[in-house]
Design an enzyme around this catalytic site. Structure first.
Site, PDB file in Angstrom:
ATOM      1  N   CYS A  48       0.803  -1.226   0.000  1.00  0.00           N
ATOM      2  CA  CYS A  48       0.000   0.000   0.000  1.00  0.00           C
ATOM      3  C   CYS A  48       0.835   1.275   0.000  1.00  0.00           C
ATOM      4  O   CYS A  48       0.309   2.357  -0.256  1.00  0.00           O
ATOM      5  CB  CYS A  48      -0.956  -0.005   1.184  1.00  0.00           C
ATOM      6  SG  CYS A  48      -2.020  -1.468   1.252  1.00  0.00           S
TER       7      CYS A  48
ATOM      8  N   ASN B  52     -10.311  -0.090  -0.067  1.00  0.00           N
ATOM      9  CA  ASN B  52      -8.848  -0.124  -0.015  1.00  0.00           C
ATOM     10  C   ASN B  52      -8.326  -0.693  -1.324  1.00  0.00           C
ATOM     11  O   ASN B  52      -8.481  -1.883  -1.591  1.00  0.00           O
ATOM     12  CB  ASN B  52      -8.417  -0.991   1.177  1.00  0.00           C
ATOM     13  CG  ASN B  52      -6.905  -1.099   1.320  1.00  0.00           C
ATOM     14  OD1 ASN B  52      -6.143  -0.803   0.394  1.00  0.00           O
ATOM     15  ND2 ASN B  52      -6.459  -1.545   2.476  1.00  0.00           N
TER      16      ASN B  52
ATOM     17  N   HIS C 216      -2.931   6.863   2.154  1.00  0.00           N
ATOM     18  CA  HIS C 216      -3.453   5.578   1.720  1.00  0.00           C
ATOM     19  C   HIS C 216      -4.867   5.417   2.261  1.00  0.00           C
ATOM     20  O   HIS C 216      -5.137   5.686   3.434  1.00  0.00           O
ATOM     21  CB  HIS C 216      -2.560   4.446   2.217  1.00  0.00           C
ATOM     22  CG  HIS C 216      -3.168   3.095   2.070  1.00  0.00           C
ATOM     23  ND1 HIS C 216      -3.778   2.674   0.900  1.00  0.00           N
ATOM     24  CD2 HIS C 216      -3.284   2.064   2.950  1.00  0.00           C
ATOM     25  CE1 HIS C 216      -4.233   1.442   1.072  1.00  0.00           C
ATOM     26  NE2 HIS C 216      -3.948   1.057   2.299  1.00  0.00           N
TER      27      HIS C 216
END
Length: 322
Positions: A113, A278, A248
Protein backbone atom coordinates in the site's frame (compact mmCIF):
# COMPACT_ATOMS: atom_id res chain seq x y z
CA UNK A 1 20.46 18.31 -10.69
CA UNK A 2 16.95 19.36 -11.64
CA UNK A 3 13.71 19.58 -9.73
CA UNK A 4 10.58 17.61 -10.55
CA UNK A 5 6.89 18.33 -10.71
CA UNK A 6 3.74 16.28 -11.12
CA UNK A 7 2.24 17.85 -14.23
CA UNK A 8 -0.86 15.67 -14.64
CA UNK A 9 -2.91 12.89 -13.06
CA UNK A 10 -5.37 10.28 -14.30
CA UNK A 11 -7.37 7.41 -12.86
CA UNK A 12 -9.51 4.45 -13.83
CA UNK A 13 -12.01 2.30 -11.97
CA UNK A 14 -13.99 -0.76 -13.11
CA UNK A 15 -17.67 -0.40 -13.84
CA UNK A 16 -19.00 -2.90 -11.31
CA UNK A 17 -19.96 -1.41 -7.94
CA UNK A 18 -20.11 -3.78 -4.96
CA UNK A 19 -22.14 -2.35 -2.09
CA UNK A 20 -22.16 -3.28 1.57
CA UNK A 21 -25.61 -4.78 1.12
CA UNK A 22 -24.22 -6.96 -1.67
CA UNK A 23 -21.56 -8.22 0.74
CA UNK A 24 -24.17 -8.84 3.43
CA UNK A 25 -25.76 -11.36 1.06
CA UNK A 26 -22.39 -13.16 0.79
CA UNK A 27 -21.04 -13.20 4.35
CA UNK A 28 -22.25 -12.47 7.88
CA UNK A 29 -21.98 -8.69 7.85
CA UNK A 30 -24.10 -5.57 7.42
CA UNK A 31 -23.88 -2.09 5.99
CA UNK A 32 -23.85 -0.61 9.52
CA UNK A 33 -21.06 -2.95 10.70
CA UNK A 34 -18.84 -2.12 7.73
CA UNK A 35 -19.41 1.64 7.88
CA UNK A 36 -18.79 1.80 11.62
CA UNK A 37 -15.47 -0.04 11.45
CA UNK A 38 -14.07 1.11 8.12
CA UNK A 39 -16.14 3.98 6.72
CA UNK A 40 -16.51 2.07 3.43
CA UNK A 41 -19.83 2.19 1.58
CA UNK A 42 -18.93 0.79 -1.86
CA UNK A 43 -15.97 -0.54 -3.81
CA UNK A 44 -15.28 -1.26 -7.52
CA UNK A 45 -14.60 -4.79 -8.72
CA UNK A 46 -12.87 -5.55 -12.02
CA UNK A 47 -14.30 -7.99 -14.53
CA UNK A 48 -12.65 -11.38 -14.88
CA UNK A 49 -11.01 -10.30 -18.13
CA UNK A 50 -9.88 -6.88 -16.84
CA UNK A 51 -6.25 -7.08 -15.74
CA UNK A 52 -3.95 -4.89 -13.69
CA UNK A 53 -2.25 -3.86 -16.94
CA UNK A 54 -5.61 -2.90 -18.46
CA UNK A 55 -6.44 -0.57 -15.57
CA UNK A 56 -2.91 0.83 -15.40
CA UNK A 57 -2.94 1.63 -19.12
CA UNK A 58 -6.31 3.37 -18.89
CA UNK A 59 -5.18 5.58 -16.01
CA UNK A 60 -1.81 6.31 -17.63
CA UNK A 61 -3.43 7.24 -20.93
CA UNK A 62 -5.61 9.82 -19.19
CA UNK A 63 -2.65 11.30 -17.32
CA UNK A 64 -0.57 11.46 -20.49
CA UNK A 65 -3.37 13.21 -22.40
CA UNK A 66 -3.83 15.70 -19.56
CA UNK A 67 -0.10 16.43 -19.58
CA UNK A 68 -0.16 17.15 -23.31
CA UNK A 69 2.72 14.77 -23.89
CA UNK A 70 3.16 12.09 -26.54
CA UNK A 71 4.01 8.49 -25.56
CA UNK A 72 7.44 8.98 -27.16
CA UNK A 73 8.17 11.71 -24.59
CA UNK A 74 8.06 9.20 -21.73
CA UNK A 75 11.42 7.70 -20.86
CA UNK A 76 10.55 5.96 -17.57
CA UNK A 77 7.50 3.90 -16.59
CA UNK A 78 7.11 2.58 -13.04
CA UNK A 79 4.09 0.57 -11.91
CA UNK A 80 3.49 -0.01 -8.22
CA UNK A 81 1.46 -3.19 -7.72
CA UNK A 82 1.27 -6.24 -5.49
CA UNK A 83 -1.53 -7.98 -7.38
CA UNK A 84 -0.26 -8.29 -10.96
CA UNK A 85 -0.15 -11.91 -12.11
CA UNK A 86 2.56 -11.56 -14.74
CA UNK A 87 6.16 -11.70 -13.59
CA UNK A 88 7.56 -10.93 -17.05
CA UNK A 89 7.00 -8.89 -19.04
CA UNK A 90 6.42 -6.46 -16.21
CA UNK A 91 3.16 -4.56 -16.01
CA UNK A 92 5.18 -1.39 -16.70
CA UNK A 93 6.54 -2.87 -19.93
CA UNK A 94 3.03 -3.90 -20.98
CA UNK A 95 1.71 -0.41 -20.30
CA UNK A 96 4.58 1.17 -22.25
CA UNK A 97 3.90 -1.09 -25.23
CA UNK A 98 0.17 -0.40 -25.23
CA UNK A 99 0.68 3.36 -25.01
CA UNK A 100 3.27 3.32 -27.78
CA UNK A 101 6.22 4.59 -25.75
CA UNK A 102 9.36 3.99 -27.80
CA UNK A 103 12.25 3.02 -25.51
CA UNK A 104 11.48 3.82 -21.86
CA UNK A 105 13.08 2.20 -18.86
CA UNK A 106 10.28 0.20 -17.24
CA UNK A 107 9.86 -1.81 -14.07
CA UNK A 108 7.34 -2.87 -11.45
CA UNK A 109 7.70 -2.04 -7.78
CA UNK A 110 6.02 -3.92 -4.92
CA UNK A 111 5.78 -2.09 -1.63
CA UNK A 112 2.13 -2.98 -1.03
CA UNK A 113 0.00 0.00 0.00
CA UNK A 114 3.04 2.29 0.18
CA UNK A 115 3.87 1.36 -3.41
CA UNK A 116 2.83 4.51 -5.26
CA UNK A 117 4.55 7.00 -2.98
CA UNK A 118 7.65 4.77 -2.99
CA UNK A 119 7.57 4.61 -6.80
CA UNK A 120 7.07 8.37 -7.00
CA UNK A 121 10.18 8.89 -4.88
CA UNK A 122 12.20 6.47 -7.01
CA UNK A 123 11.10 8.23 -10.20
CA UNK A 124 11.79 11.63 -8.63
CA UNK A 125 15.33 10.51 -7.82
CA UNK A 126 15.82 9.23 -11.38
CA UNK A 127 14.67 12.49 -12.94
CA UNK A 128 16.74 14.61 -10.55
CA UNK A 129 19.82 12.54 -11.44
CA UNK A 130 19.25 13.09 -15.14
CA UNK A 131 18.31 9.49 -15.98
CA UNK A 132 14.85 10.51 -17.22
CA UNK A 133 12.96 13.65 -18.15
CA UNK A 134 9.32 12.53 -18.19
CA UNK A 135 8.16 9.58 -16.08
CA UNK A 136 4.85 7.78 -15.75
CA UNK A 137 4.28 6.61 -12.19
CA UNK A 138 1.28 4.32 -11.78
CA UNK A 139 -0.41 2.51 -8.91
CA UNK A 140 -2.67 -0.30 -10.10
CA UNK A 141 -4.29 -3.18 -8.24
CA UNK A 142 -6.80 -5.95 -8.76
CA UNK A 143 -7.25 -6.80 -5.12
CA UNK A 144 -10.40 -8.78 -5.86
CA UNK A 145 -8.13 -11.51 -7.26
CA UNK A 146 -6.54 -11.83 -3.82
CA UNK A 147 -9.67 -11.59 -1.70
CA UNK A 148 -11.06 -14.42 0.41
CA UNK A 149 -14.75 -13.78 -0.16
CA UNK A 150 -15.66 -15.97 2.82
CA UNK A 151 -13.64 -13.88 5.31
CA UNK A 152 -15.87 -11.05 6.50
CA UNK A 153 -12.97 -9.27 8.23
CA UNK A 154 -11.09 -8.67 4.95
CA UNK A 155 -13.48 -9.06 2.01
CA UNK A 156 -15.33 -5.89 3.03
CA UNK A 157 -12.15 -3.83 2.65
CA UNK A 158 -10.78 -4.34 -0.83
CA UNK A 159 -11.40 -2.83 -4.24
CA UNK A 160 -9.80 -2.49 -7.68
CA UNK A 161 -8.54 0.48 -9.67
CA UNK A 162 -5.57 2.50 -10.88
CA UNK A 163 -4.15 5.99 -10.66
CA UNK A 164 -1.28 7.58 -12.57
CA UNK A 165 0.93 10.64 -12.46
CA UNK A 166 3.20 12.23 -15.06
CA UNK A 167 6.36 13.45 -13.40
CA UNK A 168 8.53 15.90 -15.35
CA UNK A 169 11.84 17.67 -14.88
CA UNK A 170 11.74 21.40 -14.21
CA UNK A 171 14.72 23.74 -14.00
CA UNK A 172 15.96 24.70 -10.56
CA UNK A 173 14.91 28.20 -9.66
CA UNK A 174 11.45 27.84 -11.19
CA UNK A 175 8.22 29.00 -9.63
CA UNK A 176 8.10 28.18 -5.94
CA UNK A 177 5.16 27.54 -3.69
CA UNK A 178 4.86 27.92 0.10
CA UNK A 179 8.19 27.33 1.82
CA UNK A 180 10.03 27.26 -1.50
CA UNK A 181 8.47 23.97 -2.64
CA UNK A 182 8.92 23.63 -6.41
CA UNK A 183 7.24 20.32 -7.10
CA UNK A 184 8.05 17.07 -5.33
CA UNK A 185 9.52 17.37 -1.87
CA UNK A 186 11.99 14.98 -0.23
CA UNK A 187 10.61 11.56 0.67
CA UNK A 188 10.33 10.22 4.20
CA UNK A 189 10.33 6.45 3.93
CA UNK A 190 11.11 3.37 5.93
CA UNK A 191 9.70 0.17 7.37
CA UNK A 192 9.31 -1.85 10.55
CA UNK A 193 10.30 -5.37 9.44
CA UNK A 194 9.56 -6.75 12.92
CA UNK A 195 5.86 -6.25 12.10
CA UNK A 196 6.02 -7.50 8.53
CA UNK A 197 3.46 -10.24 9.19
CA UNK A 198 0.76 -7.72 10.11
CA UNK A 199 -0.32 -7.47 6.44
CA UNK A 200 0.27 -10.52 4.25
CA UNK A 201 0.06 -11.77 0.68
CA UNK A 202 2.01 -14.99 1.03
CA UNK A 203 2.14 -18.40 -0.62
CA UNK A 204 1.92 -19.73 -4.15
CA UNK A 205 -0.38 -18.07 -6.64
CA UNK A 206 -3.16 -17.41 -5.91
CA UNK A 207 -2.34 -15.90 -2.49
CA UNK A 208 -5.00 -14.41 -0.26
CA UNK A 209 -4.95 -11.10 1.54
CA UNK A 210 -4.76 -11.37 5.33
CA UNK A 211 -3.95 -8.95 8.09
CA UNK A 212 -3.97 -8.33 11.81
CA UNK A 213 -6.40 -5.44 11.58
CA UNK A 214 -6.13 -4.28 15.19
CA UNK A 215 -2.33 -4.27 15.11
CA UNK A 216 -2.32 -2.28 11.86
CA UNK A 217 -4.84 0.20 13.27
CA UNK A 218 -2.78 0.77 16.44
CA UNK A 219 0.43 1.14 14.44
CA UNK A 220 -1.08 3.56 11.91
CA UNK A 221 -2.78 5.79 14.47
CA UNK A 222 0.36 6.12 16.62
CA UNK A 223 3.12 6.16 13.99
CA UNK A 224 1.97 8.04 10.89
CA UNK A 225 1.40 11.60 12.15
CA UNK A 226 5.09 12.17 13.05
CA UNK A 227 6.12 10.77 9.65
CA UNK A 228 3.73 13.20 7.95
CA UNK A 229 5.11 16.09 10.00
CA UNK A 230 8.66 15.14 8.98
CA UNK A 231 7.67 15.09 5.30
CA UNK A 232 6.31 18.62 5.69
CA UNK A 233 9.45 19.75 7.50
CA UNK A 234 11.74 18.38 4.80
CA UNK A 235 9.67 20.11 2.12
CA UNK A 236 9.78 23.40 4.02
CA UNK A 237 5.98 23.51 4.26
CA UNK A 238 4.10 24.15 7.49
CA UNK A 239 1.31 21.71 8.24
CA UNK A 240 -1.04 24.67 8.48
CA UNK A 241 -0.19 25.59 4.88
CA UNK A 242 -1.15 22.23 3.39
CA UNK A 243 -3.84 22.54 0.76
CA UNK A 244 -4.59 18.84 0.73
CA UNK A 245 -3.85 15.53 2.44
CA UNK A 246 -3.99 12.26 0.52
CA UNK A 247 -3.13 9.23 2.61
CA UNK A 248 -3.45 5.58 1.72
CA UNK A 249 -7.18 4.88 1.76
CA UNK A 250 -7.14 1.99 4.21
CA UNK A 251 -9.75 2.96 6.75
CA UNK A 252 -11.66 6.18 7.35
CA UNK A 253 -10.96 6.07 11.09
CA UNK A 254 -7.21 5.91 10.43
CA UNK A 255 -7.38 8.85 8.02
CA UNK A 256 -9.37 10.98 10.45
CA UNK A 257 -7.07 10.11 13.35
CA UNK A 258 -3.93 11.10 11.44
CA UNK A 259 -5.45 14.38 10.23
CA UNK A 260 -6.68 15.19 13.73
CA UNK A 261 -3.20 14.61 15.19
CA UNK A 262 -1.66 16.84 12.50
CA UNK A 263 -4.13 19.63 13.19
CA UNK A 264 -4.44 20.37 9.48
CA UNK A 265 -7.78 22.10 9.79
CA UNK A 266 -7.65 23.96 6.46
CA UNK A 267 -6.54 21.07 4.24
CA UNK A 268 -8.84 19.19 1.89
CA UNK A 269 -8.69 15.57 3.03
CA UNK A 270 -9.14 12.69 0.59
CA UNK A 271 -11.78 10.23 1.77
CA UNK A 272 -12.13 8.13 -1.36
CA UNK A 273 -12.08 5.02 0.82
CA UNK A 274 -15.81 5.58 1.31
CA UNK A 275 -16.54 4.99 -2.38
CA UNK A 276 -13.58 2.87 -3.50
CA UNK A 277 -12.49 0.82 -0.51
CA UNK A 278 -8.85 -0.12 -0.02
CA UNK A 279 -7.15 -0.29 -3.42
CA UNK A 280 -3.64 -0.75 -2.01
CA UNK A 281 -0.99 0.89 -4.21
CA UNK A 282 -3.68 2.52 -6.36
CA UNK A 283 -5.36 4.36 -3.51
CA UNK A 284 -3.17 7.48 -3.24
CA UNK A 285 -3.05 8.39 -6.97
CA UNK A 286 -6.70 7.41 -7.42
CA UNK A 287 -7.86 9.66 -4.59
CA UNK A 288 -5.49 12.49 -5.61
CA UNK A 289 -6.64 12.38 -9.23
CA UNK A 290 -10.30 12.55 -8.19
CA UNK A 291 -9.72 15.61 -6.00
CA UNK A 292 -7.97 17.40 -8.86
CA UNK A 293 -10.62 16.36 -11.39
CA UNK A 294 -13.37 17.78 -9.16
CA UNK A 295 -11.46 21.05 -8.70
CA UNK A 296 -11.17 20.63 -4.93
CA UNK A 297 -7.45 21.45 -4.87
CA UNK A 298 -5.91 24.66 -6.15
CA UNK A 299 -3.11 24.33 -8.72
CA UNK A 300 0.22 24.73 -6.99
CA UNK A 301 -1.18 24.00 -3.54
CA UNK A 302 1.07 21.83 -1.36
CA UNK A 303 -0.41 18.36 -0.93
CA UNK A 304 0.82 15.74 1.50
CA UNK A 305 0.93 12.22 0.03
CA UNK A 306 1.36 9.36 2.50
CA UNK A 307 1.36 5.66 1.67
CA UNK A 308 1.59 2.96 4.33
CA UNK A 309 0.88 -0.73 4.72
CA UNK A 310 2.43 -4.16 4.27
CA UNK A 311 5.98 -4.39 5.42
CA UNK A 312 5.09 -2.50 7.60
CA UNK A 313 6.27 0.20 5.21
CA UNK A 314 5.68 3.87 4.66
CA UNK A 315 6.62 6.58 2.19
CA UNK A 316 5.44 10.17 2.11
CA UNK A 317 6.24 13.47 0.47
CA UNK A 318 4.71 16.90 -0.10
CA UNK A 319 4.02 17.76 -3.75
CA UNK A 320 2.69 20.74 -5.64
CA UNK A 321 -0.80 20.10 -6.99
CA UNK A 322 -0.85 20.03 -10.81
Amino acid sequence: MTSTRIVALGHHQPERVLTNDDLAAMVDTSDAWIRQRTGIATRRIAADDESVADMATAAAGKALASAGLAPADIDLVVVATSSAIDRSPSTAAQVAARLGATAPASYDLNNACAGFTTALAAADHSVRAGAARHALVIGAEKMSDLTDWTDRSTCVLLGDGAGAAVLSAVPDGGTEGPGGLQGVGPVVWGSDPTRADAVRLTGAWQPRFAQDGQAVFRWATTTLAPIAEEACRRAGVAVADLGGIVTHQANLRIIESVVRQLGATEAVVAKDVVDSGNTSAASVPLAFSKLVERGELAPGAPVLLLGFGGGLSWAGQVVSCP
